[in-house]
Design a protein around this motif. Structure first.
Motif, PDB file in Angstrom:
ATOM      1  N   GLU A 114      -2.753  -7.687  -3.535  1.00  0.00           N
ATOM      2  CA  GLU A 114      -1.518  -7.972  -3.733  1.00  0.00           C
ATOM      3  C   GLU A 114      -1.601  -9.087  -5.121  1.00  0.00           C
ATOM      4  O   GLU A 114      -0.914  -9.019  -6.209  1.00  0.00           O
ATOM      5  CB  GLU A 114      -0.681  -8.837  -2.960  1.00  0.00           C
ATOM      6  CG  GLU A 114       0.647  -9.032  -3.179  1.00  0.00           C
ATOM      7  CD  GLU A 114       1.487  -7.816  -2.963  1.00  0.00           C
ATOM      8  OE1 GLU A 114       2.561  -7.666  -4.035  1.00  0.00           O
ATOM      9  OE2 GLU A 114       1.092  -6.673  -2.642  1.00  0.00           O
TER      10      GLU A 114
ATOM     11  N   THR B 227      -0.932  -3.226   8.685  1.00  0.00           N
ATOM     12  CA  THR B 227       0.481  -3.710   9.237  1.00  0.00           C
ATOM     13  C   THR B 227       0.132  -5.220   8.865  1.00  0.00           C
ATOM     14  O   THR B 227       1.194  -5.790   8.415  1.00  0.00           O
ATOM     15  CB  THR B 227       0.634  -3.522  10.552  1.00  0.00           C
ATOM     16  OG1 THR B 227       0.796  -2.119  10.824  1.00  0.00           O
ATOM     17  CG2 THR B 227       1.864  -4.192  10.945  1.00  0.00           C
TER      18      THR B 227
ATOM     19  N   ASP C 283       7.063   4.237   6.865  1.00  0.00           N
ATOM     20  CA  ASP C 283       6.558   4.902   5.563  1.00  0.00           C
ATOM     21  C   ASP C 283       5.409   4.141   4.947  1.00  0.00           C
ATOM     22  O   ASP C 283       4.441   4.629   4.517  1.00  0.00           O
ATOM     23  CB  ASP C 283       7.613   5.321   4.651  1.00  0.00           C
ATOM     24  CG  ASP C 283       8.559   6.501   5.400  1.00  0.00           C
ATOM     25  OD1 ASP C 283       7.891   7.477   6.205  1.00  0.00           O
ATOM     26  OD2 ASP C 283       9.543   6.711   5.101  1.00  0.00           O
ATOM     27  N   GLU C 284       5.713   3.086   4.965  1.00  0.00           N
ATOM     28  CA  GLU C 284       4.933   1.888   4.000  1.00  0.00           C
ATOM     29  C   GLU C 284       3.318   1.948   4.421  1.00  0.00           C
ATOM     30  O   GLU C 284       2.306   2.172   3.898  1.00  0.00           O
ATOM     31  CB  GLU C 284       5.290   0.509   3.760  1.00  0.00           C
ATOM     32  CG  GLU C 284       4.602  -0.403   3.105  1.00  0.00           C
ATOM     33  CD  GLU C 284       4.902  -1.758   2.995  1.00  0.00           C
ATOM     34  OE1 GLU C 284       4.217  -2.748   2.367  1.00  0.00           O
ATOM     35  OE2 GLU C 284       6.103  -2.035   3.855  1.00  0.00           O
TER      36      GLU C 284
ATOM     37  N   ALA D 157       0.375  -5.917   5.098  1.00  0.00           N
ATOM     38  CA  ALA D 157       1.740  -5.884   4.719  1.00  0.00           C
ATOM     39  C   ALA D 157       2.366  -7.160   4.629  1.00  0.00           C
ATOM     40  O   ALA D 157       3.168  -7.454   4.012  1.00  0.00           O
ATOM     41  CB  ALA D 157       2.589  -4.766   5.439  1.00  0.00           C
TER      42      ALA D 157
ATOM     43  N   GLU E  80       1.802   5.430   4.284  1.00  0.00           N
ATOM     44  CA  GLU E  80       1.168   5.662   3.014  1.00  0.00           C
ATOM     45  C   GLU E  80      -0.004   4.865   2.747  1.00  0.00           C
ATOM     46  O   GLU E  80      -0.920   5.584   2.105  1.00  0.00           O
ATOM     47  CB  GLU E  80       2.247   5.423   2.071  1.00  0.00           C
ATOM     48  CG  GLU E  80       1.976   5.147   0.588  1.00  0.00           C
ATOM     49  CD  GLU E  80       1.655   6.909   0.187  1.00  0.00           C
ATOM     50  OE1 GLU E  80       0.789   7.018  -0.872  1.00  0.00           O
ATOM     51  OE2 GLU E  80       2.052   7.666   0.729  1.00  0.00           O
ATOM     52  N   ARG E  81      -0.031   3.776   3.265  1.00  0.00           N
ATOM     53  CA  ARG E  81      -1.369   3.104   3.192  1.00  0.00           C
ATOM     54  C   ARG E  81      -2.466   3.687   3.730  1.00  0.00           C
ATOM     55  O   ARG E  81      -3.662   3.781   3.079  1.00  0.00           O
ATOM     56  CB  ARG E  81      -1.295   1.601   3.553  1.00  0.00           C
ATOM     57  CG  ARG E  81      -2.467   0.643   3.545  1.00  0.00           C
ATOM     58  CD  ARG E  81      -2.950   0.348   2.212  1.00  0.00           C
ATOM     59  NE  ARG E  81      -4.141  -0.442   2.407  1.00  0.00           N
ATOM     60  CZ  ARG E  81      -5.154  -0.332   1.311  1.00  0.00           C
ATOM     61  NH1 ARG E  81      -4.972   0.470   0.505  1.00  0.00           N
ATOM     62  NH2 ARG E  81      -6.189  -1.178   1.517  1.00  0.00           N
TER      63      ARG E  81
END
Length: 299
Positions: A208, A175, A96-97, A178, A100-101
């Protein structure tokens, strides 16, 4: 899997929706039918951007029905790409992460363009952003090309191939981002001075660090054969920094910068005062200490 979409001009919405379906882990090569014939549509396993139904279980991903197909919490309405992505994005991305991005950086912009929602404006008269939706639309044959049916299909297939490549690259980038985010959070936590964040390698840090380290002014990191010192922007997407590098360094390199700073291996400072380079970590740290102590307004 047989997928049907409308004939005629194609748009980023239907093109990206089909590209996404082609990336499903269990998807055999898609058989794509471009038609408005009700019988051919009914015979397909999935219908995209046609049919006036939003029913994932039944294979329908359309938003042209009365009342549309709903909207996200931020108000951006779902078009067919978003409907397909909502149903299959996590499976395509492996979680999901990342899904969503991708929805944030790609899908929502395509959906907004297709549903007639303005999410960006030009700041310069006569100059407008050229978006991925424009790029896909530009692959349609021109009205005066007198294209054959084969020409139209070739253009559509090229658009889907381009969209699939963009999706693959954005998934890989998200990916990677993240993974970088976890490393950046660790660097923020271990910083001795919250104004200076040191990374152990070059990586994307803005997304971030800017919201996650409100006191950070500079970031220190190794490059291929030297070390960089970079100013932290005030906000994501802005060029203005929380604190610029010293004005006396602007545009200097090598011996001139070394003389101005007293750092023997100082190599370069951009005239925009957002990045400086030294040959070693020690040199970059020396530049960082000077930059932190130099006069200037911190924002």
């Amino acid at each position: 899997m047989r997928v049907a979409t409308h004939s005629g001009s194609f748009h980023a919405d239907d093109v990206f929706a089909i590209a996404a379906l082609s990336l499903l882990d269990d998807a055999a090569p898609l058989e794509v039918v471009r038609t408005r014939d009700p019988q051919l549509l009914a015979a397909a396993d999935v219908r995209v951007d046609v049919g006036q139904r939003d029913d994932p279980a039944g294979g329908d991903f359309d938003h042209h029905q009365r009342g549309g197909a709903g909207e996200r919490p931020n108000g951006i309405r779902y078009a067919s790409f978003g409907l397909v992505w909502r149903e299959h994005g996590a499976r395509i991305c492996g979680g999901d992460e990342i899904a969503e991005r991708i929805d944030q950086v790609l899908v929502q912009g395509v959906d907004a363009n297709d549903t007639g929602q303005t999410i960006s404006r030009s700041l310069v008269d006569g100059v407008a952003p050229f978006t991925v939706s424009h790029a896909i639309a530009a692959l349609n044959p021109n009205w005066d090309d007198a294209p054959t049916a084969a020409d139209k299909r070739q253009a559509f297939d090229a658009a889907v191939e381009l969209a699939a490549g963009i999706l693959r690259r954005e998934i890989a980038a998200a990916t990677s981002q993240a993974r970088a985010a976890a490393l950046v959070r660790s660097a923020i936590a271990r910083a001795e001075d919250p104004r200076l964040i040191e990374l152990d390698r070059g990586m994307p840090w803005h997304r971030e660090l800017i919201p996650g380290a409100p006191d950070a002014l500079f970031v220190l990191y190794p490059r291929e054969d030297d070390w960089g010192l970079q100013a932290v922007p005030r906000q994501l997407g802005e060029f203005a920094n929380r604190k610029d590098l010293p004005e006396s360094w602007a545009g200097l390199s090598d011996a001139e910068l070394a003389a101005a700073t007293g750092v023997a291996d100082a190599r370069f400072c951009h005239i925009g005062r957002f990045i400086a380079v030294a040959g070693s970590r020690e040199g970059a740290l020396a530049l960082a200490r000077q930059a932190l102590d130099a006069p200037g307004t911190n924002v």
